[in-house]
Design an enzyme around this catalytic site. Structure first.
Site, PDB file in Angstrom:
ATOM      1  N   ASP A 123       0.849  -1.164   0.079  1.00 32.18           N
ATOM      2  CA  ASP A 123      -0.025   0.063  -0.013  1.00 32.18           C
ATOM      3  C   ASP A 123       0.935   1.221   0.024  1.00 32.18           C
ATOM      4  O   ASP A 123       1.341   1.589   0.918  1.00 32.18           O
ATOM      5  CB  ASP A 123      -0.965   0.009   1.314  1.00 32.18           C
ATOM      6  CG  ASP A 123      -1.980   1.363   1.438  1.00 32.18           C
ATOM      7  OD1 ASP A 123      -1.684   2.046   0.444  1.00 32.18           O
ATOM      8  OD2 ASP A 123      -2.996   0.978   1.992  1.00 32.18           O
TER       9      ASP A 123
ATOM     10  N   HIS B  41       0.408   8.215   3.506  1.00 32.92           N
ATOM     11  CA  HIS B  41       1.127   7.531   4.623  1.00 32.92           C
ATOM     12  C   HIS B  41       2.541   7.925   4.801  1.00 32.92           C
ATOM     13  O   HIS B  41       3.280   7.564   5.525  1.00 32.92           O
ATOM     14  CB  HIS B  41       0.957   5.955   4.323  1.00 32.92           C
ATOM     15  CG  HIS B  41      -0.521   5.542   4.480  1.00 32.92           C
ATOM     16  ND1 HIS B  41      -1.267   5.881   5.376  1.00 32.92           N
ATOM     17  CD2 HIS B  41      -1.046   4.856   3.450  1.00 32.92           C
ATOM     18  CE1 HIS B  41      -2.536   5.278   5.020  1.00 32.92           C
ATOM     19  NE2 HIS B  41      -2.409   4.687   3.797  1.00 32.92           N
TER      20      HIS B  41
END
Length: 267
Positions: free
Chosen positions: A177, A182
């Site tokens: 991911d 992030h």
């Protein structure tokens, strides 16, 4: 690249998302364990000679399925949110090997201003269900779906703490991911966050380690895990875990980040 299909959200119910065989080795499983908080002293999680694979590693193997639905145009991938996750373990994952996964769209609920898509992934080792909240995709005349279950009653009877690392998202994103929110402060700012946020699946999986310790069981003995993502967590956070024991496992919360969570471990 898969062609984008334009159709109402409700029409995606039951759509086959395909079958894939994914492979991994001990290094992948060890990297995963480290990314969700295993320590160097947890030898059977980080040493290949005695490796037990954390059951939540399965979720990284199946991440292609919700991504596939987004790539087909079911929802706007820039605004959709991961609302909740379920995992049922059928058998332990081997230290390395190949896993064949079949994916489909489960229910599609109409929340009015949004739709909720369920993506179900099945294999001989696990069944995993993503619930994806898609703003702007509702209003197609479908059912609203079940109401959120009531939370546990009374004072918790166990407590623990999830201590996240400052570099935790940098590690976890190497598992597949790679979303910029992030890791990149500018990307996080674009979604209204002060800094990069934790992956929801990382927070949920990482919470199962201190929860298992509080219960006196091994985290690799996890047989069921679920939770709703209520708010973002950030690398470096220390989040309290509160748990309520029941006949079929433990209900728990992780700070304000994860609510309505449930876990079950074998002895």
């Amino acid at each position: 690249m898969t062609a984008v299909e334009q159709k109402p959200a409700g029409a995606w119910r039951g759509v086959d998302l395909g079958t894939r065989t994914v492979s991994y080795d001990e290094r992948d499983a060890i990297l995963y364990a480290l990314a969700v908080g295993a320590q160097a002293t947890d030898l059977d999680l980080v040493m290949e000679d005695r490796l037990r694979v954390l059951p939540t590693f399965a979720l990284t193997l199946a991440q292609w399925a919700p991504d596939e639905l987004g790539s087909r145009g079911a929802f706007d991938t820039k605004t959709a949110l991961h609302g909740s996750q379920e995992l049922t373990v059928l058998a332990p994952l081997p230290p390395s090997g190949e896993v064949t996964l079949s994916a489909r769209v489960g229910e599609v609920w109409d929340k009015g201003a949004a739709a909720v898509f369920e993506v179900v992934v099945e294999s001989e080792y696990f069944v995993a269900t993503w619930s994806l909240f898609a703003p702007g995709a509702g209003g197609f005349g479908g059912e609203r779906g079940p109401a959120k279950p009531a939370g546990p009653v009374g004072d918790p009877d166990l407590s623990a703490e999830l201590v996240t690392a400052a570099n935790q998202t940098a590690l976890y994103r190497l598992l597949g991911d790679m979303h910029h929110i992030h890791i990149d402060p500018a990307a996080a700012e674009r979604i209204g966050q002060p800094r990069p946020i934790m992956h929801g699946l990382c927070t949920l999986a990482a919470s199962s380690l201190p929860l298992a310790r509080a219960l006196g069981v091994h985290p690799a003995n996890l047989t069921q895990l679920s939770g709703r993502f209520a708010a973002p967590a950030f690398p470096g956070d220390r989040l309290p875990i509160s748990g309520w024991r029941g006949a079929d496992g433990v209900d728990f919360t992780v700070g304000g980040a994860i609510v309505g969570a449930h876990a079950r471990f074998s002895e």
